[in-house]
Design an enzyme around this catalytic site. Structure first.
Site, PDB file in Angstrom:
ATOM      1  N   LEU A 158       0.881  -1.169   0.000  1.00  0.00           N
ATOM      2  CA  LEU A 158       0.000   0.000   0.000  1.00  0.00           C
ATOM      3  C   LEU A 158       0.914   1.213   0.000  1.00  0.00           C
ATOM      4  O   LEU A 158       1.886   1.265   0.758  1.00  0.00           O
ATOM      5  CB  LEU A 158      -0.902   0.003   1.244  1.00  0.00           C
ATOM      6  CG  LEU A 158      -2.030  -1.027   1.278  1.00  0.00           C
ATOM      7  CD1 LEU A 158      -2.728  -0.996   2.634  1.00  0.00           C
ATOM      8  CD2 LEU A 158      -3.035  -0.793   0.161  1.00  0.00           C
ATOM      9  N   ASP A 159       0.627   2.200  -0.846  1.00  0.00           N
ATOM     10  CA  ASP A 159       1.531   3.338  -0.947  1.00  0.00           C
ATOM     11  C   ASP A 159       1.437   4.231   0.289  1.00  0.00           C
ATOM     12  O   ASP A 159       0.648   3.986   1.204  1.00  0.00           O
ATOM     13  CB  ASP A 159       1.294   4.120  -2.245  1.00  0.00           C
ATOM     14  CG  ASP A 159      -0.112   4.705  -2.327  1.00  0.00           C
ATOM     15  OD1 ASP A 159      -0.654   5.127  -1.302  1.00  0.00           O
ATOM     16  OD2 ASP A 159      -0.673   4.742  -3.448  1.00  0.00           O
ATOM     17  N   LEU A 160       2.244   5.274   0.310  1.00  0.00           N
ATOM     18  CA  LEU A 160       2.403   6.131   1.479  1.00  0.00           C
ATOM     19  C   LEU A 160       1.069   6.637   2.016  1.00  0.00           C
ATOM     20  O   LEU A 160       0.805   6.593   3.223  1.00  0.00           O
ATOM     21  CB  LEU A 160       3.316   7.316   1.127  1.00  0.00           C
ATOM     22  CG  LEU A 160       3.516   8.377   2.216  1.00  0.00           C
ATOM     23  CD1 LEU A 160       4.322   7.807   3.378  1.00  0.00           C
ATOM     24  CD2 LEU A 160       4.215   9.605   1.631  1.00  0.00           C
ATOM     25  N   SER A 162      -2.013   5.521   1.322  1.00  0.00           N
ATOM     26  CA  SER A 162      -3.087   4.535   1.399  1.00  0.00           C
ATOM     27  C   SER A 162      -3.098   3.883   2.773  1.00  0.00           C
ATOM     28  O   SER A 162      -2.087   3.844   3.473  1.00  0.00           O
ATOM     29  CB  SER A 162      -2.920   3.472   0.308  1.00  0.00           C
ATOM     30  OG  SER A 162      -2.998   4.059  -0.978  1.00  0.00           O
ATOM     31  N   ARG A 246      -5.370   4.768  -8.213  1.00  0.00           N
ATOM     32  CA  ARG A 246      -5.169   6.207  -8.407  1.00  0.00           C
ATOM     33  C   ARG A 246      -5.005   6.554  -9.887  1.00  0.00           C
ATOM     34  O   ARG A 246      -5.559   7.548 -10.377  1.00  0.00           O
ATOM     35  CB  ARG A 246      -3.949   6.672  -7.603  1.00  0.00           C
ATOM     36  CG  ARG A 246      -4.113   6.478  -6.087  1.00  0.00           C
ATOM     37  CD  ARG A 246      -2.877   6.971  -5.338  1.00  0.00           C
ATOM     38  NE  ARG A 246      -2.959   6.662  -3.923  1.00  0.00           N
ATOM     39  CZ  ARG A 246      -3.591   7.403  -3.009  1.00  0.00           C
ATOM     40  NH1 ARG A 246      -4.198   8.527  -3.393  1.00  0.00           N
ATOM     41  NH2 ARG A 246      -3.628   7.042  -1.741  1.00  0.00           N
TER      42      ARG A 246
END
Length: 338
Positions: A158-160, A162, A246
């Site tokens: 999961l990105d920063l 999220s 996104r």
């Protein structure tokens, strides 16, 4: 596993007497007295990797992954950085196997023997990166895990910005399996977007979409509610490519300002608090993974005991000791950004 050879008769008919005679086996004549028996054919040599080593053991990247140290891809980076050694010799290529009895180490610390496969649900807060070490010095998921967890790897990322469900495991092979699109497990997200969703465009995502030359598979997108300039969507996908939600939302004119993963396959975020982790019961894991888990339990990896020095005397034969198993190697310490 080798296949059993079967004897067959080809090119003959049941009524062909000549064929019957040709098919009758002729016994080998007895060798004359004093004659040497025919030499047995030489055994087929073992295959080798490009470094010349025999295929007697497991690939070093697979061993590191199975021990929960890292993914196979990360193991290859570690080898390129000169961090991995076998019996003290630093490896220069990942095309190497770890033979039985060898000592594998990372940064001078012996790799622990693998334990049974375990899985945790973790509620990732926003503001953490899903990597073990961040070059920019940002806080990582692994810096903030509960202390009782062993060394683990993430299943996907999961990105920063999220948040939500992140699966963690001590078995890199399980991580690799569950990340593959062929597994078919859906990832479901609650997504808040800025803009007015077009129902036709949302429905069109079911046929896939190409964004900047990247093909994304079918995506299910449902409009839940509209709140002023924002709207909440439920999005389900099965590939999980880098920043997929996104990028796809931006392609249809929507800007994601909050993204929460609520499920990964059969595992749900539920009411798990942010920053908390909860282990999935072994029975549940077995039910969901079926034959893969059965094979894991039937064929556990063999422990890699430390090799004895060449001058060490052979221990005398006798009854086995009942003092219990030898202690496990301590896992490599977690790294924190400076």
């Amino acid at each position: 596993m080798s296949k059993t050879d079967h004897e067959t008769t080809v090119g003959k008919t049941a009524g062909d007497t000549a064929a019957k005679g040709a098919a009758t086996p002729v016994p080998n004549p007895k060798p004359a007295m004093g004659a040497r028996p025919a030499a047995k054919p030489a055994p087929k040599p073992k295959g080798t990797f490009k470094d010349g080593g025999e295929k007697d053991g497991e690939r070093v990247a697979k061993v590191l992954a199975r021990a929960g140290m890292c993914s196979r891809r990360e193991a290859e980076r570690w080898i390129a950085e000169g961090r991995v050694a076998i019996n003290g010799k630093v490896l220069e290529t990942p095309a190497v196997v770890v033979p039985p009895g060898a000592v594998l180490s990372v940064d001078g610390v012996a790799v622990p023997d693998p334990e049974r496969t375990r899985l945790w649900r973790y509620h990732k807060p926003a503001g953490l990166v899903t990597t073990r070490v961040d070059p920019q010095g940002r806080q990582t998921v692994f810096d903030n895990l509960p202390e009782e967890l062993p060394r683990v790897v993430s299943i996907g990322r999961l990105d920063l910005n999220s948040e939500g469900l992140l699966l963690l495991t001590n078995d890199g092979e399980l991580s690799r399996r569950l990340e593959l699109p062929s597994t078919g497990w859906p990832r479901r997200y609650r997504v808040r977007v800025h803009g007015a969703p077009d129902p036709a465009k949302l429905a069109g995502l079911a046929g896939g979409i190409t964004v900047s030359g990247v093909n994304y598979g079918p995506i299910e997108a449902e409009l839940d509610k509209v709140q002023g300039a924002n709207a909440w969507l439920t999005i389900t996908l099965r590939e999980g490519k880098n920043r997929e939600v996104r990028k796809v939302m931006e392609a249809i004119g929507l800007n994601v300002n909050r993204l929460i993963r609520i499920s990964y396959g059969p595992f749900q975020l539920g009411i798990l608090e942010k920053g908390k982790a909860e282990e999935v019961k072994a029975s549940v894991l077995r039910d969901q993974l079926g034959r893969w888990m059965d094979n894991r339990e039937e064929e556990p990896p063999k422990p890699r005991a430390a090799a004895r020095p060449a001058t060490a005397p052979k221990p005398p034969a006798g009854p086995k000791s009942s003092t219990g198993p030898a202690p496990r190697h301590a896992p490599a310490p977690r790294r924190r950004p400076a």
